[in-house]
Design an enzyme around this catalytic site. Sequence first.
Site, short mmCIF file in Angstrom:
data_model
loop_
_atom_site.label_atom_id
_atom_site.label_comp_id
_atom_site.label_asym_id
_atom_site.label_seq_id
_atom_site.Cartn_x
_atom_site.Cartn_y
_atom_site.Cartn_z
CD GLU A 466 -3.05 -1.13 0.02
OE1 GLU A 466 -2.92 -0.19 -0.70
OE2 GLU A 466 -3.15 -2.34 -0.46
CG ASP A 541 -3.02 -3.54 -7.50
OD1 ASP A 541 -4.35 -2.95 -7.02
OD2 ASP A 541 -1.98 -3.65 -6.62
ZN ZN Z 1 -2.51 -2.82 -4.60
#
Ligand code: ZN
Length: 651
Positions: A466, A541
Amino acid sequence: MSTNNNISKNNKQGKNKKPFNPKDPKNVKTNTFWVYGLVILGIMAIQLFLYPSDSSKETTFFKFIEMVRNNDVKKVEVINKSIANVYIKKDKKDKYEELKDRKKDIFGPDFSFQIGDMRTFDQEMMKLKKEGFEIDPILKTKQDWVGPILNWLLPIIILIGLWMFLMRRMGAGGGPGSQIFNIGKSRAALFDKNAKVNISFKDVAGLKEAKQEVMEVVDFLKNPKKYTNLGGKIPKGVLLVGAPGTGKTLLAKAVAGEADVPFFSISGSDFVEMFVGVGASRVRDLFKQAREKAPCIVFIDEIDAIGRSRSKGALQGGNDERENTLNQLLVEMDGFKTDAGVILMAATNRPDVLDSALLRPGRFDRQIGIDLPDLKERKAIFEVHLKDIKSCNEVNTSYLAEMTPGFAGADIANVCNEAALVAARGDKKCVEMEDFNYALDRVIGGMEKRNKFIPPKEKRTIAYHEAGHAICGWFLENASPLIKVTIIPRGMGTLGYAQYLPKEEYIVKKEQLLDRMCMTLGGRAAEKNTFDKISTGAQNDLDQVTQMAYSMITVYGMDEKVGNVSFHAMSKDSFHKPYSEKTASMIDERVRELINTQFERAKSLLKEKSKELELLAERLLEKEVLIKSDVESLIGKRPFPIPAHEYHEEE
Ligand code: ZN
Ligand code: ADP
């Protein structure tokens, strides 16, 4: 069903309010019976009038022939080829004993008989004629309409009578059936209207921002005049958005407790019943009660059960009913002014499925997000719940908070309760730390199915992942500004997230797409740089990046080699690719190149900013949630100016 319900309700009200009400059950009884009596009498009168022949005496074919031979018959009528009406000559009537008692009815036929077979009847008549008797049957047809009408009218009359009878019995409130007609009301018991709510803000740990937001509501409920005199506008509806067990109900109750007003609570699913119209009438009833008790708070839990977007659920059954309920809710919300003193609070976990009409100004125009508690908040929640528990020595709440990432307030309450139970089972005088540890294991074990528990080593990976997103976004000019980054798992699947202020743009530049892509790959790049490993946590992602890359090339025509082409419209036909195999492999190749370039870019950016990455990740591990100002104090301001119109953040 709803009309029935109204009738029964009216009946009840009529009884004790007005001296005479036409709908009063007693009056209903007498009125309807008179009507039915008149109808039946009328039918009988009509029948008598049309069929005076009924008073004629029955006789037989043979007796009739005898009468003719005796020269007594004046005329004979044949009705519908089935009945013969015989008229006897005036002066001969005395001959017949049977006719003595019906002298008054001199116009009707005197005798009648069934003609079995028309042909034999004709033959006999011909014979008599040949013998010299003057007999000429008059053929007549009579429409018998009373019979058929009676045939279908009678069952209806009986049914209506039966229905009235049942209605009265149920409306009177006696018998087990009476509740059926009171469904719309009966849940009133559910509205939990304890005059005193003994929960206040000090029972709600954490939720600092949410408390601040609802403070205004408390203030208004305490002193509505102060606001209305100044023409101030108070929200009618406050929507609390957050995962289950995060304390939404608790907060709403605390608002009622702080303001010292009644608290009505009902769950959205209580409105959705199998009976048509029940939901809407329940809403009506709820608001009626609320208005009587104003100022007060009405809390609707799981509002998504009724507030689901009207078009989205179109395929599901029972939809109309839910829509009616929702419409009624909207009507009620529009119907009361804020000075009525009723404030609606609702909770949901899924604001995205709510109908937009609910979120419009004047309805739930204020939304308060309630996140899972962070480290500090968890500690505070433990402290609140430990107050009721007799512990042997000082409980290390910091340790407990650290051990419970991803726990909601309800889970923490559960741990405390479980620990007390375990201690009690062991016949202990007070709760020890080992009881808490045991309870933790049990609750985590139960939670694992619901919400994956994260071991510390994995947590570290997530923190760097993150932080990687955040650092990339921070130092890429065209990426969206960061709001906050957290490693608290959010519901199923997502282990942490970085939240950005989305820009409302309809035309996006290529550089923006590239920066966004780089930032999305930043998580994986940070893992690779730091641990030289990549995890499955980045799958989401990659999905996003791949989709972005394909649309850049095949939809927006942003690749030099593939060229200024867009296959968007043509690719809707999924059987035929609008391009050749050669183009297809070129697209695949360019997509891979594009993603690779951005991945390398992210990696080198993070290498350059490795100090910042480490700072951020370690602080994240420690605090779990970082907002923009935290990041600024750690690594300095973002090196790009932000245009004022794009920047609207509260912090
Ligand atoms: Zn991510
Ligand atoms: P929700 O309505 O969000 O599903 P609740 O308000 O019903 O959650 O919370 C369930 C229980 O969890 C509460 O009764 C309380 O014991 C505990 N709880 C949740 N959040 C908090 C908090 N912030 N402070 C103290 N207790 C909490």
